[in-house]
Design an enzyme around this catalytic site. Structure first.
Site, mmCIF file in Angstrom:
data_model
loop_
_atom_site.group_PDB
_atom_site.id
_atom_site.type_symbol
_atom_site.label_atom_id
_atom_site.label_comp_id
_atom_site.label_asym_id
_atom_site.label_seq_id
_atom_site.Cartn_x
_atom_site.Cartn_y
_atom_site.Cartn_z
ATOM 1 N N ARG A 1 -22.622 7.780 -42.701
ATOM 2 C CA ARG A 1 -22.751 6.645 -41.787
ATOM 3 C C ARG A 1 -21.461 5.842 -41.658
ATOM 4 N NH1 ARG A 1 -28.069 4.884 -40.450
ATOM 5 N NH2 ARG A 1 -29.690 6.143 -41.435
ATOM 6 N N ARG B 1 -31.614 5.537 -49.145
ATOM 7 C CA ARG B 1 -32.477 4.548 -49.782
ATOM 8 C C ARG B 1 -33.333 5.194 -50.871
ATOM 9 N NH1 ARG B 1 -36.224 3.457 -47.116
ATOM 10 N NH2 ARG B 1 -35.959 4.829 -45.319
ATOM 11 N N HIS C 1 -38.566 -2.442 -35.878
ATOM 12 C CA HIS C 1 -37.530 -1.467 -36.230
ATOM 13 C C HIS C 1 -37.173 -0.738 -34.943
ATOM 14 C CE1 HIS C 1 -36.188 2.346 -38.564
ATOM 15 N NE2 HIS C 1 -35.196 1.484 -38.445
ATOM 16 N N SER D 1 -35.253 7.722 -37.793
ATOM 17 C CA SER D 1 -33.919 8.303 -37.870
ATOM 18 C C SER D 1 -33.888 9.670 -37.190
ATOM 19 C CB SER D 1 -33.509 8.448 -39.335
ATOM 20 O OG SER D 1 -32.230 9.013 -39.451
ATOM 21 N N LYS E 1 -31.712 -3.455 -45.566
ATOM 22 C CA LYS E 1 -33.139 -3.198 -45.452
ATOM 23 C C LYS E 1 -33.965 -4.189 -46.281
ATOM 24 C CE LYS E 1 -33.112 0.100 -42.474
ATOM 25 N NZ LYS E 1 -33.517 -0.210 -41.071
ATOM 26 N N ASP F 1 -30.882 -1.750 -34.331
ATOM 27 C CA ASP F 1 -31.792 -1.335 -35.393
ATOM 28 C C ASP F 1 -32.950 -2.285 -35.689
ATOM 29 O OD1 ASP F 1 -32.420 0.695 -37.314
ATOM 30 O OD2 ASP F 1 -31.736 -0.639 -38.889
ATOM 31 N N LYS G 1 -32.337 6.573 -31.264
ATOM 32 C CA LYS G 1 -32.486 5.122 -31.062
ATOM 33 C C LYS G 1 -31.144 4.442 -30.787
ATOM 34 C CE LYS G 1 -34.144 3.250 -34.725
ATOM 35 N NZ LYS G 1 -33.062 2.563 -35.429
ATOM 36 N N THR G 2 -30.160 4.715 -31.640
ATOM 37 C CA THR G 2 -28.843 4.089 -31.478
ATOM 38 C C THR G 2 -28.127 4.631 -30.252
ATOM 39 O OG1 THR G 2 -28.617 3.698 -33.851
ATOM 40 C CG2 THR G 2 -26.596 3.731 -32.559
#
Length: 532
Positions: free
Chosen positions: A324, A60, A219, A239, A200, A258, A243-244
């Site tokens: 990704r 980003r 988030h 990140s 996003k 997410d 989390k995932t």
């Protein structure tokens, strides 16, 4: 021919976008794959994946993101975090982009942001690249075929990577721009091929719109117990904190990985897919995510691969460490069909502490939860960025500062009130280092983290004995089945206790210094946490 309305009730021409070449509405995954390959946008990978590169932008561009400063949003936008754009400059940008688009082919996807029909956002995404259409078709939620005929967007996103903004004429910073106009219900993206800007942007919109309805945008990833959607849990984290990975527990049902909302009815996913980091992806530790990298139409972004076999190299980060894959949620076998769950019984805040100070798990009071939520702490480690030679703290408020258009306290108060109303238990989980800082200690064992999370989610951890942490004041269990007792007291894992104490004092000071920015906007109980 397209599978979907070639001439929907509400076309781009109805929106004042004219003079384009071919406009293809709501192509399906096979059609988008065909178009992307025919146009040379990517290459076919193993299993029918699409291998793409995003050029110079492999992540980003937060410094190039702007919100148009109009009277209607003047008092509600967190301007220190969201650079303003003058309305006249936005109009000039819009006109220049529309002129640039003339004669070119575009792909339109009409999609939903939000699994709960009562709170969804109808979004039209106009993309110059067919693979961007495929990406956003994965990441947002796809309406039923019949619903497309009368689809009228609440907001429209126009993504034109070949367009270069003019900083002087358009009031931006560089040739790359992401400009959000709440009044015009329009987002313009130019000068970047990084697909994550699309999703996003929708998250940012929902983060602005939903708090007015009393809904907490988060988030986070989320899951629930099998056969019991009421037993939900959410996982906040930046990140690299897990989390995932940790939410994709085969013993629980995945709501999403997410972005979620917490409404008066419970938890709901904003998205229809996942956008997972693939660096170091392990087929044993993360088998379901790994399997998606060989599934049809999965978008593989910025990965090195064998030119002949198209085998992916999960260790080679020469293009970017931010490699990704994007895939629909139903590629995960234990994913929820409704993408909805109950009010969270457990709230997990994940941090990767490279200083080796924090325990593997701690129980938080509501005030402590708000403190750590507003802090949004994790750490960069040596070697991740040029010039980083020792662990560096990263404080991203609400675990997602770049996507927060309102002041952090708005989200903090929402979280605090919902915790109080629904009785959620909050936990801080350190997936970072123990036995020393990065370079001296070792990474927290994933088996221990999973065992601690399982105990938290099944309720057994609440029955453990706890001690008060002398540095942060939260409760830390002294013994948990399947986890070495020594691991629960990070000071004991260090060879030099005095060195641990010095490192802990340093981290506490970093937290305090960062939290000073919220002093005027928080309740006394949270301020007391900040003051120790």
């Amino acid at each position: 021919m397209t599978d979907g309305p070639c001439n929907p009730a509400h076309t781009l021409e109805d929106q004042g976008i004219t003079g384009l070449g071919s406009v293809r509405y709501n192509l399906t995954e096979p059609q988008l794959m065909e178009a992307a390959l025919a146009r040379g946008e990517g290459r076919m990978g193993q299993g029918g994946t699409l291998l793409v590169s995003t050029g110079k932008h492999t992540g980003r561009s937060p410094k190039d993101k702007f919100v148009v400063r109009t009277p209607s949003v003047e008092d509600t936008i967190w301007w220190e975090n969201n650079p303003p754009m003058d309305p006249a400059k936005f109009d000039a940008l819009h006109a220049a982009m529309l002129e640039h688009m003339k004669g070119r082919d575009y792909f339109v996807q009409d999609l939903f942001g939000g699994a709960d029909p009562a709170h969804r956002l109808d979004v039209r995404v106009v993309t110059e690249l067919a693979w961007h259409g495929l990406f956003i078709r994965h990441l947002l939620r796809r309406p039923e075929r019949d619903a497309l005929d009368e689809f009228v967007p609440d907001f429209t996103i126009i993504n034109c990577p070949s367009f270069s903004a003019d900083p002087e004429a358009h009031g931006c910073r560089s040739e790359t721009v992401i400009a959000i106009n709440m009044d015009a219900k329009l987002i313009l993206i130019g000068g970047t091929e990084y697909a994550g800007e699309n999703k996003k942007s929708v998250f940012t919109l929902l983060n602005y719109l939903l708090p007015e309805k009393g809904i907490m945008p988060m988030h986070c990833s989320a899951n629930h117990a099998p056969g019991n959607p009421v037993d939900a849990a959410v996982f906040f984290g930046l990140s690299g904190t897990g989390k995932t990975t940790l939410s994709a527990d085969p013993a629980r049902v995945l709501i999403g990985d997410d972005e979620h909302g917490w409404s008066e009815r419970g938890t709901f996913n904003f998205e229809g897919g996942c956008y997972a980091k693939t660096i170091g992806l392990d087929p044993e530790a993360e088998p379901e995510i790994y399997a998606t990298t060989r599934r049809f139409a999965t978008v593989i972004e910025n990965m090195v691969y064998d030119e002949r076999t198209r085998a992916l190299d999960f260790a080679d980060d020469s293009l970017t460490a931010n490699m990704r894959c994007a895939y629909p949620l139903d590629y995960i076998s234990n994913a929820s069909e409704s993408a909805m769950g109950g009010h969270p019984k457990n709230i997990i805040m994940l941090t990767c502490d490279a200083f080796g100070v924090l325990p593997p798990i701690a129980r938080l009071t509501p005030a402590q939860a708000m403190y750590h939520f507003l802090s949004g702490f994790t750490a960069k480690v040596a070697g991740t960025e040029r010039g980083v030679t020792e662990p560096q703290p990263t404080f991203s408020t609400c675990f997602g500062a770049p996507f927060m258009p309102r002041r952090p306290e708005v989200y903090g108060e929402l979280l605090k009130s919902k915790i109080a109303k629904h009785g959620a238990t909050c936990w801080l989980v350190n997936t970072g280092w123990t036995g020393g800082a990065y370079g001296e200690g070792q990474r927290m064992p994933i088996k221990a983290t999973r065992a601690l999370l399982s105990a938290a989610l099944d309720g057994s951890l609440q029955k453990a004995q706890f001690r008060k942490d002398p540095n942060f004041g939260f409760d830390v269990p002294t013994s948990v089945r399947g986890v070495a007792d020594v691991l629960l007291n990070p000071r004991r894992t260090w060879d030099d206790g005095a060195a641990y104490d010095a490192q802990a004092a340093k981290l506490v000071s970093m937290f305090s210094e960062n939290f000073a920015q919220y002093d005027e906007h928080i309740d006394d109980d949270v301020r007391a946490i900040a003051l120790g």
